[in-house]
Scaffold this active site. Structure first.
Site, PDB file in Angstrom:
ATOM      1  N   ASP A   1       0.839  -1.198   0.000  1.00  0.00           N
ATOM      2  CA  ASP A   1       0.000   0.000   0.000  1.00  0.00           C
ATOM      3  C   ASP A   1       0.873   1.246   0.000  1.00  0.00           C
ATOM      4  O   ASP A   1       1.987   1.236   0.539  1.00  0.00           O
ATOM      5  CB  ASP A   1      -0.898   0.031   1.246  1.00  0.00           C
ATOM      6  N   ARG A   2       0.370   2.310  -0.555  1.00  0.00           N
ATOM      7  CA  ARG A   2       1.122   3.567  -0.639  1.00  0.00           C
ATOM      8  C   ARG A   2       1.696   4.028   0.714  1.00  0.00           C
ATOM      9  O   ARG A   2       2.862   4.413   0.789  1.00  0.00           O
ATOM     10  CB  ARG A   2       0.231   4.666  -1.237  1.00  0.00           C
TER      11      ARG A   2
END
Length: 227
Positions: free
Chosen positions: A63-64
């Site tokens: 995930d970012r």
């Protein structure tokens, strides 16, 4: 992200293992933001003077907001073999997370069914029979407790979107800095979730590989703990 920012942990003819910084997307998305995949590709084109489109295979994602270790494939054969390992459980992915609260058990396996709402990119716990439900499993162990926070070592058994964040929030111990799933317990700050260890078999040599990179020890809340 520029190629000068790239931190390479290992590289050979078949794979490249790098550090993914927090708040940098691991691959291109609808935002159009700079991302790690394109950065590694540009590095390969420049470093090896490759004209046109250099091959790079995306094997797994982070995930970012999550930082840590990632491996990319430099050949299609390596990509296929690493993807097969992923399907067969040959990848061991471990994370450090700082949780708001102290889980009731020092060590436990969390099992839930999760469903993703693609409209708002949010995942929630659901029943097994709900349409789109996917089984999610992880194991955690509390390593240290400080001021109502707990440092946990998490081993993923499945790789669902936002899995660690949703499953820890479901036991009322959300990840530090998680304003999306943390509810009233949410603490503002950078998400304290870090992919610190990746273990897999080299796709061509068969060698057992393990790469470890620690979270930023000088940043909150990591600096509260003895990692």
């Amino acid at each position: 992200m520029q190629t000068s920012d790239l931190i390479i942990l290992h590289e050979d003819n078949h794979i490249i293992v790098v550090l993914k910084p927090q708040m940098v997307a691991c691959c291109p998305d609808e935002s159009g933001d700079s991302n790690l995949f394109d950065c590694v590709k540009e590095y390969l084109k420049t470093e090896y003077n490759k004209p046109g489109n250099a091959y790079l295979g995306l094997v797994h994602r982070l995930d970012r907001p999550t930082g840590g270790v990632m491996v990319f494939a430099k050949t299609s054969k390596a990509a296929a073999r690493l993807s097969e390992q992923m399907k067969n459980g040959g990848f061991e992915k471990r994370y450090f997370a700082v949780l708001c609260g102290i889980p009731s058990r020092k060590r436990a396996v969390l099992e839930n069914y999760l469903r993703k709402n693609s409209v708002n990119n949010t995942v929630y716990v659901c029943t097994q029979t709900e349409e789109g439900a996917k089984f999610a499993s992880l194991e955690y162990e509390i390593k240290e407790e400080q001021s109502g926070l707990s440092l946990v070592d998490v081993t993923l058994h499945t790789g669902r979107t936002h899995q660690i964040r949703v499953q820890t929030a479901a036991i009322n111990c959300p990840v530090y800095g998680d304003m999306r799933y943390g509810g009233e317990k949410a603490v503002k700050g950078k998400l304290a979730l870090w992919a610190y260890s990746l273990r897999f078999t080299h796709p061509t040599t068969g060698e057992a590989l393990k790469f470890v990179i620690e979270p930023p020890k000088d940043e909150n809340p990591w600096k509260k703990f003895n990692i």
